[in-house]
Each structure stands twice: as C-alpha cells, then as structure tokens.
Design an enzyme around this catalytic site. Structure first.
Site, PDB file in Angstrom:
ATOM      1  N   GLU A 112       2.987  -1.075  -6.136  1.00 35.70           N
ATOM      2  CA  GLU A 112       1.713  -1.043  -6.264  1.00 35.70           C
ATOM      3  C   GLU A 112       1.504  -1.450  -8.420  1.00 35.70           C
ATOM      4  O   GLU A 112       0.539  -2.331  -9.258  1.00 35.70           O
ATOM      5  CB  GLU A 112       0.701  -0.649  -6.287  1.00 35.70           C
ATOM      6  CG  GLU A 112      -1.086  -0.237  -6.769  1.00 35.70           C
ATOM      7  CD  GLU A 112      -1.770   0.943  -6.367  1.00 35.70           C
ATOM      8  OE1 GLU A 112      -2.668   0.828  -5.773  1.00 35.70           O
ATOM      9  OE2 GLU A 112      -0.706   2.129  -5.539  1.00 35.70           O
TER      10      GLU A 112
ATOM     11  N   GLY B 138      -7.351   1.558   1.354  1.00 35.12           N
ATOM     12  CA  GLY B 138      -7.419   2.744   0.637  1.00 35.12           C
ATOM     13  C   GLY B 138      -6.660   4.474   0.678  1.00 35.12           C
ATOM     14  O   GLY B 138      -6.731   4.179   1.786  1.00 35.12           O
TER      15      GLY B 138
END
Length: 387
Positions: free
Chosen positions: A243, A125
């Site tokens: 990522e 998150g």
C-alpha cells in the site's frame, strides 16, 4: 533483477505501453467521470483486458506473475497521464497480495482470477474513528460463535466499498492462551447482513468515494478468515507495505503530470521577449521538482525490489521512506506547477487546481508523514519513543 538494474527491458516496455494507454484516456476523461459521479469503468475494463490490473498476481491464478514493482509502474504511468486508478492500490495491491500470500486455495481460486481480470474488486478497511494512526487501538473484534465468527466494529475512510464485491476487514480476535487481542483479516461480502456503509462527504473530488462502515454482529463462516489467526500481524503488513509503495507510485505519477503541464506552458508562454521557462525563477523550481520526483522513484523502486524479493523487514523501512519522499515531492511539484501557470493554474481548462487538494492525500494517507518520521527515528535510528 539486481538493485543496480533499476528497470529491466520488460519494465521499460511495460512503462511505455501503459503510458500510451493512459494518454488515450487522459485527465479530461477522469475529470468528466468524476463530475458525472460515476466510476471509470471503461478505463478499468480496458486495463484489465490488457493485463495491467493483475500484473502482480500469480500466473496460475490468471495474473501476470510479476510483483509490486510492475504494478507500481502501471499506477505511476496512469497517474502521469492524468488518469490514476486509486483502486489499483486497494484491490490487487493490498487485497490481492494478502490473499496470494496467505489465503487458502479456495480463497485464491475464488478471488485472484477475478481481481486480475477486473470482474471483481475488493476494498480494504483498517482505519477506525477512535484509533487513527494507532492500529493497536483497533476495536473491531471477531468472536467465535460455534463454527462461525461474529464481527463487530466501525471503519472509516474506506475507498470504493460501494463498488467492491467484498471488503477485507482488519479486526482482532482474542488469543485463547493469553486473552489479549491480536489482528486478523476477514473477507466480508458486500451484502452480508449487519454490514452497512455510509458515504463521507469529502471536499476532495474523486471518482472513488469514501465510506464509513458499521459491522453489527456480521456473521462470517470460518473460511472468511484469511490466513492464520496467530500470524495476523505478519499478514497485515504484507498488505500495508505494498500500500505504501503504491501510494508512492500514485504521488509520483501525479507530480509528473503536474510538472509536465507546467513545462509545456512555460516553454510556450511568452510575456516579454522569451518564453517564461527561460527565466531561472521559473525553470529552477521546476527542475527541483523533477529531481525530487526522480529521487522518490528511486526509493520506491528499492522498496518494491525488497518486497518482491521477500525481505519484508527491509521493505517496510524502504516503503515508508518511499511514501514520505513521494508525498513531499508531489505536493511541491503540484504547488510549483500551479504557480507557474499563475491564474491559469486554477482554471478548469488546465486541470491543475484540483490536484492541490489531491496531492495532500499523499502526505496523509495511508499513514501520515509524522508517523513515518516516528518509524524512521525509532526503527532506523534507534531513538526512544515519546508514546
């Protein structure tokens, strides 16, 4: 591995094995799972047993001892087979990498073997409603309360938090010397009091759902902090670069899947005297799509090599470029594939129509193409900022 040796024999063998494995499931499997509103547990579990989920994690903690180069091959080939696993980007690539590099021995022992064998997953998150692409505006804060931390804030577009055992939350703590806020990373268990989630109603259909998180004075022990408070930015980018590389792999795999479907159709579909693939108006755009995907893969391989070699600075630039190139190539490939099939490209039978929306994600997340262009113009070209 040197940059000139794009893939070792081990890489080629891994690619072939994952390709065969992915094809045993295929697009129909993932479509069915999504329509039934469930998670691809069978695919995830079998991939774990074969060692694919933890291929990038250290061997001493049950992983394969490889790096992001190997994990990106796994995701790309699953995508090319039509069944990519989004949580590969989140759980082993982001969270696993951060814990492996900066976690305490206790955190490594607790999480890495479980992430590698698929028995536990972790969400990530970072995005907030009012921060968007400006990570400096993150308002989720952690304040000391005795030996504990109290974490308060909101997050949006958190993938798979409903199935994750914990979420790696990006927050900020106050520097005791300056009072300024600095980034930090906390492992938040899914059942922590004050930690709530709400599903976001997305137009895109995916097995992995998106959530908004609310953290209301979530009490965490000191050992929930990953790494050092004073090295938060370094630790954060240790997860963000993988990522971007993995998002590139996701996009390249999706693009390859679309082009393969279009080529198969164009080779067989005959309207006049020859298959439509013989006409340059069909053949050339598909050839261009293939070239663009191959070029994006080259940059992805460079980024993975640099990251796995420990060159974080150079990897950051290459990872951004790879993500940009792959996103553009994917969108164009999917668009051309659908156009090649005409009306059939929008039918459930061929399974390409749903990729139109999915392909756009690779342009938007985890960072927009405009922010990547900002990065390259400022960091690479040395142009002044407008913000």
């Amino acid at each position: 591995m040197s940059p000139s040796a794009l893939e070792t024999e081990e890489h080629k063998a891994l690619r072939a094995a994952v390709s065969a494995f992915g094809k045993s499931y295929g697009r129909d499997y993932l479509t069915t799972v999504t329509q039934e509103g469930r998670y691809p547990d069978e695919l995830w579990s079998e991939a774990a047993k074969l060692g694919y989920l933890g291929v990038n994690l250290p061997e001493e903690y049950g992983g394969g001892g490889g790096g992001i180069a190997e994990l990106s091959i796994v995701l790309e080939e699953l995508g090319a087979a039509g069944c990519p696993l989004l949580m590969l980007i989140v759980s082993p690539a982001i969270c696993g990498t951060v814990i492996a590099r900066f976690g305490t021995e206790q955190q490594k022992q607790e999480w890495l073997p479980a992430l590698a064998n698929g028995t536990r997953t972790m969400a990530f998150g970072i995005t907030e409603p009012d921060a968007g692409s400006n990570s400096h505006r993150i308002t989720t804060t952690a304040r000391r309360d005795g030996a504990d931390y109290l974490l308060t804030g909101r997050k949006v577009f958190v993938s798979g938090v409903d199935i994750a055992d914990a979420t790696l939350i990006v927050g900020r703590t106050a520097d005791a010397r300056t009072g300024t806020l600095k980034p930090c990373l906390f492992i938040v268990p899914r059942d922590a009091p004050g930690f709530e989630r709400r599903p976001i109603d997305m137009e895109i259909q995916s097995a992995e759902k998106q959530f908004e998180l609310t953290l209301d004075d979530v009490r965490l022990p000191a050992d929930a902090l990953v790494g050092d408070e004073d090295a938060g930015l370094l630790q954060l980018f240790a997860g963000l670069n993988p990522e971007r590389i993995m998002t590139a792999a996701f996009a390249i795999g999706m693009g390859r899947h679309a082009v393969a479907k279009a080529v198969e159709y164009a080779r067989d579909r005959t309207v006049w005297k020859t298959p439509i693939g013989a006409h340059q108006a069909i053949a050339h755009p598909l050839a261009q799509a293939h070239i663009d995907l191959e070029l994006a893969r080259l940059m992805m391989q460079k980024a993975a090599f640099l990251y796995d070699s420990g060159d974080d600075m150079a990897a950051g630039e290459a990872a951004n470029m790879a993500k940009y190139a792959a996103g553009e190539a994917c969108v164009k490939a999917v668009d051309q594939a659908v156009h090649t099939l005409g009306g059939n490209g929008l039918t459930r039978e061929f399974g390409l129509g749903s990729l139109i929306t999915a392909a756009r994600v690779s342009r938007i997340a985890p960072v927009s193409r405009e922010m990547i262009l900002n990065y390259v113009s400022h960091q690479t070209l040395g142009l002044p900022k407008s913000y």
